[in-house]
Design a protein around this motif. Structure first.
Motif: not given
Length: 151
Positions: A16-18, A65-90
């Motif tokens: 979505a949206a490049g 996980t990043i959920y790709d919503l096909g351009g209807a809006q920005a995508n959604v991810a399940e974690a980000a830096p600072g979250d205890t379950d963040y996998n470092g950008g994988r």
């Protein structure tokens, strides 16, 4: 705005949206100009990197996980830096399939802010039957950066 879709892979490999770029496109990349994805209602941008982890055999739990919503809006991810379950950008990108994004938004927008802003909201839309999990379409690494202003 009515956004009708014919059950198609929501953006397939061009997200979505490049925002988050898969390896085939990443060579042209840099810092995303707009919101790449939301995590818990906070907007993030990213720096695309030219890599593909789909054939590495890495276990699913080593990715977020990043959920790709096909351009209807920005995508959604399940974690980000600072979250205890963040996998470092994988990342593993999961396609979200739907017929009508308005139905997806109605089923998933749990806080009535007009967007799907969290993995829980995307999963609520899937659980309600307004959308379907289309499976993993890409695996790669890229860093994420909080977007100025949060949205």
């Amino acid at each position: 705005m009515h956004r009708n879709r014919t059950l198609a892979v929501a953006g397939s490999l061009a997200l979505a949206a490049g925002a988050v770029l898969v390896p085939a496109v990443a060579a042209q990349a840099g810092v995303s100009q707009g919101t790449a994805f939301y995590v818990d209602g906070v907007a993030y941008r990213t720096v695309a990197t030219p890599n593909d982890l789909s054939g590495t055999g890495a276990p699913d739990h080593s990715f977020d996980t990043i959920y790709d919503l096909g351009g209807a809006q920005a995508n959604v991810a399940e974690a980000a830096p600072g979250d205890t379950d963040y996998n470092g950008g994988r990342w593993q990108v999961t396609a979200v399939l739907y017929e009508d994004f308005d139905d997806v938004l109605e089923a998933g927008d749990l806080n009535d802010d007009g967007i799907l802003g969290s993995a829980e909201e995307v999963e609520a839309a899937i659980d309600a039957g307004a959308a379907m999990d289309g499976g993993v379409v890409a695996s790669f690494t890229c860093p994420v950066i909080p977007f100025p202003g949060g949205r």
